[in-house]
Design an enzyme around this catalytic site. Structure first.
Site, PDB file in Angstrom:
ATOM      1  N   LYS A 187       0.810  -1.223   0.000  1.00  8.55           N
ATOM      2  CA  LYS A 187       0.000   0.000   0.000  1.00  8.55           C
ATOM      3  C   LYS A 187       0.845   1.275   0.000  1.00  8.55           C
ATOM      4  O   LYS A 187       2.030   1.262   0.315  1.00  8.55           O
ATOM      5  CB  LYS A 187      -0.993  -0.037   1.157  1.00  8.55           C
ATOM      6  CG  LYS A 187      -2.169  -0.966   0.802  1.00  8.55           C
ATOM      7  CD  LYS A 187      -3.342  -0.825   1.702  1.00  8.55           C
ATOM      8  CE  LYS A 187      -4.484  -1.682   1.105  1.00  8.55           C
ATOM      9  NZ  LYS A 187      -5.505  -1.990   2.077  1.00  8.55           N
ATOM     10  N   ARG A 239      -3.356 -10.003   4.781  1.00  6.33           N
ATOM     11  CA  ARG A 239      -3.766 -10.158   3.374  1.00  6.33           C
ATOM     12  C   ARG A 239      -2.648  -9.617   2.498  1.00  6.33           C
ATOM     13  O   ARG A 239      -2.370  -8.415   2.536  1.00  6.33           O
ATOM     14  CB  ARG A 239      -5.065  -9.375   3.157  1.00  6.33           C
ATOM     15  CG  ARG A 239      -5.603  -9.369   1.731  1.00  6.33           C
ATOM     16  CD  ARG A 239      -6.807  -8.433   1.635  1.00  6.33           C
ATOM     17  NE  ARG A 239      -7.363  -8.403   0.304  1.00  6.33           N
ATOM     18  CZ  ARG A 239      -6.863  -7.675  -0.700  1.00  6.33           C
ATOM     19  NH1 ARG A 239      -5.792  -6.927  -0.517  1.00  6.33           N
ATOM     20  NH2 ARG A 239      -7.436  -7.715  -1.889  1.00  6.33           N
TER      21      ARG A 239
HETATM   22  N1  PMM Z   1      -7.633  -3.589   0.487  1.00  4.20           N
HETATM   23  C1  PMM Z   1      -7.818  -3.798  -0.824  1.00  4.20           C
HETATM   24  C2  PMM Z   1      -8.731  -4.772  -1.270  1.00  4.20           C
HETATM   25  N2  PMM Z   1      -9.402  -5.539  -0.391  1.00  4.20           N
HETATM   26  N3  PMM Z   1      -9.866  -6.150   1.830  1.00  4.20           N
HETATM   27  C3  PMM Z   1      -9.681  -5.960   3.135  1.00  4.20           C
HETATM   28  N4  PMM Z   1     -10.337  -6.738   4.023  1.00  4.20           N
HETATM   29  N5  PMM Z   1      -8.842  -5.013   3.614  1.00  4.20           N
HETATM   30  C4  PMM Z   1      -8.153  -4.174   2.794  1.00  4.20           C
HETATM   31  O1  PMM Z   1      -7.422  -3.293   3.289  1.00  4.20           O
HETATM   32  C5  PMM Z   1      -8.316  -4.353   1.396  1.00  4.20           C
HETATM   33  C6  PMM Z   1      -9.196  -5.366   0.940  1.00  4.20           C
HETATM   34  C7  PMM Z   1      -7.075  -2.969  -1.816  1.00  4.20           C
HETATM   35  O2  PMM Z   1      -5.847  -3.552  -2.128  1.00  4.20           O
HETATM   36  P1  PMM Z   1      -5.549  -4.409  -3.473  1.00  4.20           P
HETATM   37  O3  PMM Z   1      -5.957  -3.542  -4.636  1.00  4.20           O
HETATM   38  O4  PMM Z   1      -4.111  -4.664  -3.418  1.00  4.20           O
HETATM   39  O5  PMM Z   1      -6.307  -5.675  -3.436  1.00  4.20           O
END
Ligand code: PMM
Length: 283
Positions: free
Chosen positions: A204, A244
């Protein structure tokens, strides 16, 4: 939790896993690298992203959920749409990850409650059209904790069992670098709410900012994996339920080493941790 974004435009890996076969293979690779579950998403949540329509999201997500579940993988579906959650649960998903915590679609909580599925409730202050809006806080840790506490009340009211609720601070969602760092530093406050906590720091923006310093341009998302693994170790040590991440191998190693050190700590308590030594120390 390994990430499989079946999207052309996610900020860190958009377009790389954008067909079913490649996406399923990528999920299986992440499991081989140590992921315990795979998060499948068909809609980018990056600030300014335009929403995909429901039909397109279903088309992206369902075959990948089905393919991974058929291989015995524990799948979570990353969606704000109740219809996508419902169809994913039928296709074999075990868990629903909703970055809006049930706020974007009023049908989400009833669907998850009916299925009896675990539900990730992320801290969310609305859609981010036009940038990272609604990110003003007097005390970010207290406000995020209180707002999540209120969401827990709402999802319990909606019929989701308390032991199915997982909380997530929502790093980068209506938050700047200082906010994200404070939430990681004080993860204990979120854990005090009594639910498992998921931390999603992977690649991020705040990591880029920390790595570059205030004036230099941040390194690209894919050069933030070592920094991500550092956060994974800290989150594991603080007691997070899951992290994650896109690069599973580094995080799996970081979490393994953290666990081994925790075990060593238990085997070698500080003098003040044990009654006998403590008493001796005061003599
Ligand atoms: N961030 C993204 C997508 N899904 N889900 C949860 N639970 N928490 C998050 O902070 C989150 C998420 C955005 O990141 P990506 O584009 O790398 O998937």
């Amino acid at each position: 939790m390994g990430v499989v974004n079946v999207t052309p435009d996610s900020f860190s890996d958009g377009g790389r896993w954008f067909d079913t076969t490649t996406a399923v293979k990528h999920g299986l690779d992440l499991v081989a690298q140590g992921a315990d579950l795979i998060d499948v998403g068909g809609e980018s949540t990056r600030p300014g992203a335009t929403r995909v329509d429901e039909a397109e999201e279903l088309k992206r997500v369902i075959p990948v959920v089905r393919g991974l579940a058929a291989e015995g993988v524990t799948v979570s579906v990353d969606t704000m749409r109740a219809s996508v959650a419902e169809r994913s649960l039928v296709a074999g998903a075990a868990l629903v990850n909703d970055v809006s915590g049930g706020l974007a679609d009023p049908a989400m909580i009833p669907v998850v409650a009916d299925a009896g599925a675990p539900f990730v409730v992320m801290h969310w202050r609305g859609f981010l059209e036009g940038g990272n809006v609604k990110g003003s806080y007097a005390d970010v840790v207290t406000e995020v904790t209180d707002e999540l506490h209120a969401r827990v009340a709402a999802v319990l009211e909606g019929g989701i069992a308390a032991d199915r609720v997982i909380l997530d601070p929502g790093l980068g969602f209506s938050k700047d670098t200082g906010h994200d760092l404070a939430l990681i530093a004080r993860l204990d406050r979120l854990l005090d709410l009594g639910h498992p906590v998921l931390v999603a720091a992977s690649r991020k923006r705040f990591l880029g900012r920390v790595l570059a310093g205030p004036d230099a341009p941040p390194p690209p998302a894919r050069e933030r994996d070592a920094a991500t693994a550092a956060v994974s170790a800290l989150a594991a040590q603080a007691g997070a339920w899951a992290v994650r991440v896109h690069d599973v191998r580094a995080t799996a190693d970081a979490v393994r080493v953290t666990r081994a050190i925790e075990q060593a700590r238990t085997a070698h308590p500080a003098p003040s941790d044990s009654g006998a030594h403590g008493a001796e120390g005061t003599r």
